[in-house]
Design a protein around this motif. Structure first.
Motif, PDB file in Angstrom:
ATOM      1  N   UNK A   1      42.348  44.707  34.671  1.00 18.05           N
ATOM      2  CA  UNK A   1      42.197  44.352  36.083  1.00 18.05           C
ATOM      3  C   UNK A   1      40.761  44.523  36.577  1.00 18.05           C
ATOM      4  N   UNK A   2      39.822  44.610  35.668  1.00 16.15           N
ATOM      5  CA  UNK A   2      38.420  44.775  36.039  1.00 16.15           C
ATOM      6  C   UNK A   2      37.783  43.417  36.311  1.00 16.15           C
ATOM      7  N   UNK A   3      36.608  43.470  36.939  1.00 10.51           N
ATOM      8  CA  UNK A   3      35.886  42.234  37.251  1.00 10.51           C
ATOM      9  C   UNK A   3      35.483  41.493  35.987  1.00 10.51           C
ATOM     10  N   UNK A   4      35.265  42.246  34.910  1.00  7.49           N
ATOM     11  CA  UNK A   4      34.831  41.617  33.659  1.00  7.49           C
ATOM     12  C   UNK A   4      35.849  40.612  33.139  1.00  7.49           C
ATOM     13  N   UNK A   5      37.119  40.820  33.473  1.00  6.71           N
ATOM     14  CA  UNK A   5      38.175  39.906  33.038  1.00  6.71           C
ATOM     15  C   UNK A   5      38.562  38.906  34.118  1.00  6.71           C
ATOM     16  N   UNK A   6      37.747  38.820  35.150  1.00 12.23           N
ATOM     17  CA  UNK A   6      37.979  37.821  36.190  1.00 12.23           C
ATOM     18  C   UNK A   6      39.101  38.163  37.137  1.00 12.23           C
ATOM     19  N   UNK A   7      39.496  39.420  37.196  1.00 14.59           N
ATOM     20  CA  UNK A   7      40.585  39.824  38.086  1.00 14.59           C
ATOM     21  C   UNK A   7      40.027  40.096  39.481  1.00 14.59           C
ATOM     22  N   UNK A   8      40.803  39.743  40.491  1.00  5.89           N
ATOM     23  CA  UNK A   8      40.350  39.923  41.877  1.00  5.89           C
ATOM     24  C   UNK A   8      41.289  40.838  42.642  1.00  5.89           C
ATOM     25  N   UNK A   9      41.850  41.853  41.986  1.00  5.20           N
ATOM     26  CA  UNK A   9      42.799  42.741  42.640  1.00  5.20           C
ATOM     27  C   UNK A   9      42.144  43.449  43.825  1.00  5.20           C
ATOM     28  N   UNK A  10      42.854  43.456  44.965  1.00  4.13           N
ATOM     29  CA  UNK A  10      42.331  44.051  46.188  1.00  4.13           C
ATOM     30  C   UNK A  10      43.095  45.299  46.610  1.00  4.13           C
TER      31      UNK A  10
END
Length: 354
Positions: free
Chosen positions: A115-124
């Motif tokens: 869920x990190x930015x490195x994997x393109x996740x945009x969890x808020x």
């Protein structure tokens, strides 16, 4: 034939609508389970997990924005099942809630890197319960994360600092029963953090916050060291100290300096008898902006305790020139019942409005 055709059309529309609905929730309610069902295991648990698997597979390739797993009714949830569900949902998810069974001793390890930015996740928004959270340097950037709620999560002091330092958009932070954190450090990088709530973290000894804009701080637990930095924005404080400490004296002495613009204050403490402090020591401290004051007193039936507690009340009132609302909860109990008081909701106290 016309009725059959209409039914077929409606079914297709419902199927299409469900597959693209942005929210999925798996709980006792949505799975049509009775309230009596707890610690489910065996074939019934297997059937429930299969139903969740099927639902997630039907949504394969379709992004889910809000995903909620509230599986407290199960005895155990295999890690491979949770991993499969999160793998399928991770790409487009914005809000994730994962609450696993409390009796599960395996302590599922949450895949931070997924869920990190490195994997393109945009969890808020991230709400976790009964799991381990171990971020690793270089793969734990959460640039879009705004809200965090951890309860019974295994995370250390160093890991929490690493996590917060890489979550620069964080606005709302709640930590409950996170027993491996000895010192909670909030870095100054968290420019947007405005809400901090910490409760029942048994190993916690200090809270050191350098965040510049917190407006709300709630704490429940034994007395620890507090450091709020330049907390001129802090306007709402809620503190419940247990047991046996002179919280009212401490708050009256320290809070006007820590939070000079405080507007709302709630304090709950047991056994405020301690040493008797002369009333004159309170006179130089002022809550110049305090409008709402709520105090909960829990203590033994002793004459000394009674007088000390109400001297404190007079001091608070004298020091709050713009006070608009004052609510007092009073409960006197025997000493041997003192340890049980904090398991009752605050609204069970007899209330006196002055």
């Amino acid at each position: 034939m016309q009725d059959a055709a209409r039914t077929a059309c409606v079914s297709r529309e419902l199927s299409h609508s469900w597959r693209y609905y942005p929210e999925l929730e798996f709980s006792a309610k949505t799975l049509a389970l009775c309230e009596q069902h707890t610690s489910i295991q065996g074939q019934m648990a297997t059937d429930i997990l299969k139903r969740i698997d099927d639902a997630m597979q039907n949504r394969a390739g379709v992004w889910v924005k809000r995903l909620k797993f509230e599986l407290l009714f199960l005895r155990k949830v295999p890690s491979r099942c949770v991993n499969n569900w999160l793998d399928a949902a991770a790409p487009g998810i914005e809000e994730l809630t994962l609450k696993l069974p409390r009796d599960d001793k395996t302590k599922y390890k949450f895949p931070c890197e997924l869920f990190s930015d490195e994997n393109g996740c945009s969890v808020q928004s991230l709400c976790l319960s009964i799991c381990a959270f171990h971020p690793v340097q270089g793969s734990c950037s959460f640039g879009n994360l705004k809200r965090v709620n951890f309860s019974w999560v295994r995370i250390t002091t160093e890991e929490s600092l690493l996590f917060f330092s890489n979550s620069l958009a964080l606005e709302h932070l709640e930590l409950w029963f996170c027993h491996e954190i000895a010192c909670l450090r909030i870095p100054c990088k968290l420019q947007l953090l405005n809400f901090l709530q910490v409760g029942r973290c048994s190993m916690l000894q200090a809270i050191e916050s350098d965040a510049p804009n917190p407006s709300t701080f709630h704490y429940e637990g034994p007395l620890i060291q507090f450091s709020c930095g330049d907390a001129v924005q802090l306007k709402d404080i809620n503190i419940s100290i247990y047991p046996w400490f002179n919280l009212f004296y401490y708050a009256h002495k320290e809070l006007p300096t820590i939070a000079p613009n405080l507007e709302t204050l709630f304090l709950m403490s047991a056994d405020e008898i301690g040493d008797f402090y002369p009333l004159i020591i309170f006179q130089h401290e002022k809550f110049l902006h305090l409008k709402y004051l709520e105090l909960a007193i829990v203590g033994p039936r002793t004459e000394i305790g009674f007088h000390f507690q109400y001297y404190c009340l007079v001091a608070f009132l004298n020091s709050s020139p713009v006070l608009e609302t004052f609510i007092l909860h009073v409960r006197h109990i025997s000493l041997h019942k003192m340890a049980c008081v904090f398991f009752h909701p605050f609204n069970h106290f007899p209330c006196h409005f002055l």
